[in-house]
Scaffold this active site. Structure first.
Site, short mmCIF file in Angstrom:
data_model
loop_
_atom_site.label_atom_id
_atom_site.label_comp_id
_atom_site.label_asym_id
_atom_site.label_seq_id
_atom_site.Cartn_x
_atom_site.Cartn_y
_atom_site.Cartn_z
N HIS A 237 0.89 -1.17 0.00
CA HIS A 237 0.00 0.00 0.00
C HIS A 237 0.92 1.20 0.00
O HIS A 237 1.76 1.34 0.90
CB HIS A 237 -0.90 -0.01 1.23
CG HIS A 237 -2.01 1.00 1.18
ND1 HIS A 237 -2.99 1.07 2.15
CD2 HIS A 237 -2.30 1.97 0.29
CE1 HIS A 237 -3.83 2.04 1.85
NE2 HIS A 237 -3.43 2.61 0.72
N LEU A 238 0.79 2.08 -0.98
CA LEU A 238 1.77 3.14 -1.22
C LEU A 238 2.08 3.95 0.03
O LEU A 238 1.18 4.51 0.66
CB LEU A 238 1.28 4.07 -2.34
CG LEU A 238 2.23 5.21 -2.71
CD1 LEU A 238 3.58 4.67 -3.16
CD2 LEU A 238 1.61 6.08 -3.80
N HIS A 239 3.37 4.02 0.38
CA HIS A 239 3.79 4.79 1.54
C HIS A 239 5.27 5.13 1.45
O HIS A 239 6.05 4.42 0.82
CB HIS A 239 3.53 4.01 2.84
CG HIS A 239 4.34 2.76 2.98
ND1 HIS A 239 4.07 1.62 2.26
CD2 HIS A 239 5.42 2.46 3.76
CE1 HIS A 239 4.93 0.67 2.59
NE2 HIS A 239 5.77 1.16 3.50
N PHE A 240 5.63 6.23 2.08
CA PHE A 240 7.01 6.62 2.29
C PHE A 240 7.25 6.61 3.80
O PHE A 240 6.33 6.80 4.59
CB PHE A 240 7.27 8.03 1.75
CG PHE A 240 7.10 8.15 0.25
CD1 PHE A 240 8.19 8.13 -0.59
CD2 PHE A 240 5.83 8.31 -0.30
CE1 PHE A 240 8.04 8.25 -1.97
CE2 PHE A 240 5.66 8.43 -1.67
CZ PHE A 240 6.77 8.40 -2.51
#
Length: 438
Positions: A237-240
């Site tokens: 799940h897109l994350h930085f």
């Protein structure tokens, strides 16, 4: 299909419950709860180029004219508040940390709290792009008490902070949440457009958002990092990630060699260099007329890597103005049985922070015995071979619309530059006190 067995890092207190029960948890970030919630929001000023010096401050509507310090008040201050609420799995501030003696100054941390007593599970490491799976843990299942604030672009071009603002249903919000298994002080997650269920895949809009967060922090000691699937991201799940560490990373001090590029019809202000005298081969992007220009260049490179199934890590440094890109192959080597048992026994997963020189060690023995030789040997296993790296570099340059000079052309360019440098510069038309040094 290549897989490795590893223990997933728990980043949310609801993660294990969500994985076992399949429910949304309580007061979560999903569509069932978030659209009817109120959360703090920091509205950042749109990037206007190099000369914008207002970053890091905003004005609170409840106290017109009073500055809000983005890093110390909102990120670190709210992070400390979550510490006082007991939301973290351990106290990272008591973890022992030292600089390993040697030329490069690798930083070692003993973090036994991240060594979870869970059964290892299999992770696929030969596919950088994988579809989002709503049945697996994702950030919509995070509890809202773990959220620090929303991070959105200001609608009127001015920075603002709202303490208790309704969540708009028109667009999916970007949220900043704590990592409950922190690596370092202030460890947070930036989750772009959380309700859109984006897989761990860089796109231009999200990458620019990460650079803007680095710029708003206003401190070179606050960095953001990104791990692709196959390069030790465990949640699709897109994350930085981001945290505060008040020393320079070894990779930030490593020498670089600028890549000579052919001049084209469009002037490119972004400089691209190769890391030198560092165990992991990588590219460094810096400069440009704005964060937008720099972001577009690097995101194009990342998009090529993920579409061509090359795992990679990214470090966003120097207030978003310097970006390190590392194609890597450690997990692939691990799956193929090509990593020594000695290195595997340390259970270190070399993701962006380790590659940058911050070695997070899980066993006291490894911490006490940590040496520059060990750090170098581990990171050298991460790197692509010289031949493969040159091949990937060439493709990246093409993907960003650039072409590297041949060696003969580069030598001629350097000769001409040296000859031009012997010509005395024109006299400045400003008094010495008026000169601006950049």
């Amino acid at each position: 299909m290549l897989t490795i067995k590893r223990v997933a890092t728990v980043v949310s207190n609801l993660q294990e419950a969500a994985e076992s029960a399949g429910g949304c948890g309580r007061n979560c970030l999903g569509k069932c709860c978030l659209p009817v919630s109120k959360l703090p929001v920091y509205a950042f000023k749109k990037d206007v180029g190099k000369e914008d010096v207002s970053r890091g401050k905003s004005v609170s509507p409840s106290d017109e004219g009073a500055p809000i310090d983005f890093l110390n008040t909102l990120v670190l201050g709210q992070w400390e508040d979550r510490v006082s609420r007991g939301l973290f799995r351990y106290d990272v501030t008591v973890c022992e940390t030292k600089v390993i003696p040697g030329e490069h100054g690798f930083v070692a941390q003993l973090n036994e709290g991240r060594h979870l007593k869970k059964r290892p599970t299999e992770f696929r490491v030969d596919q950088v792009l994988q579809p989002f799976d709503p049945n697996k843990f994702n950030f919509t299942k995070v509890g809202q008490e773990e959220v620090l604030f929303r991070f959105e672009e200001s609608p009127d071009g001015k920075p603002h902070y709202f303490e208790n603002a309704p969540v708009s249903t028109a667009t999916a919000p970007n949220v900043v949440a704590i990592n409950v298994s922190p690596i370092e002080y202030g460890h947070v997650l930036l989750i772009p457009r959380v309700l859109e269920h984006l897989p761990q895949r860089i796109d231009k809009e999200s990458f620019l958002l990460a650079l803007r967060m680095a710029a708003e922090a206003g401190s070179p000691y606050f960095r953001l990092g990104y791990n692709s699937l196959g390069a030790f991201a465990t949640i699709n799940h897109l994350h930085f990630q981001a945290y505060y560490l008040s020393v320079a990373f070894p990779v930030e001090k490593a020498p670089t060699k600028r890549i000579a590029l052919k001049k084209g019809p469009t002037k490119v202000g972004v400089r691209i260099s190769r890391l030198m005298n560092y165990p992991v081969r990588g590219l460094v992007f810096e400069g440009g007329s704005s964060l937008q220009e720099l972001s577009d260049m690097v995101s194009n490179a990342c998009i090529w890597l993920q579409e061509n199934n090359v795992p990679f890590n990214v470090l966003i440094s120097d207030l978003g103005k310097r970006i390190f890109l590392f194609p890597q192959c450690y997990a692939e080597k691990q799956a193929l049985g090509e990593v020594s048992q000695e290195l595997l026994d340390t259970q270190v997963n070399p993701a962006v922070w380790e590659i940058s020189g911050h070695m997070v060690l899980k066993r006291r023995k490894d911490y006490e015995d940590a040496s520059e030789d060990y750090a170098w040997r581990l990171l050298a296993e991460v790197s692509l071979s010289e031949e493969r790296f040159k091949e990937v570099q060439a493709y990246i340059l093409v993907a960003t619309g650039l072409v590297e000079m041949e060696e003969e052309e580069d030598a001629k360019e350097k000769t001409e530059t040296r000859l031009q440098a012997t010509v005395p510069p024109a006299a400045a038309h400003f008094q010495e006190s008026c000169l601006v040094l950049q």
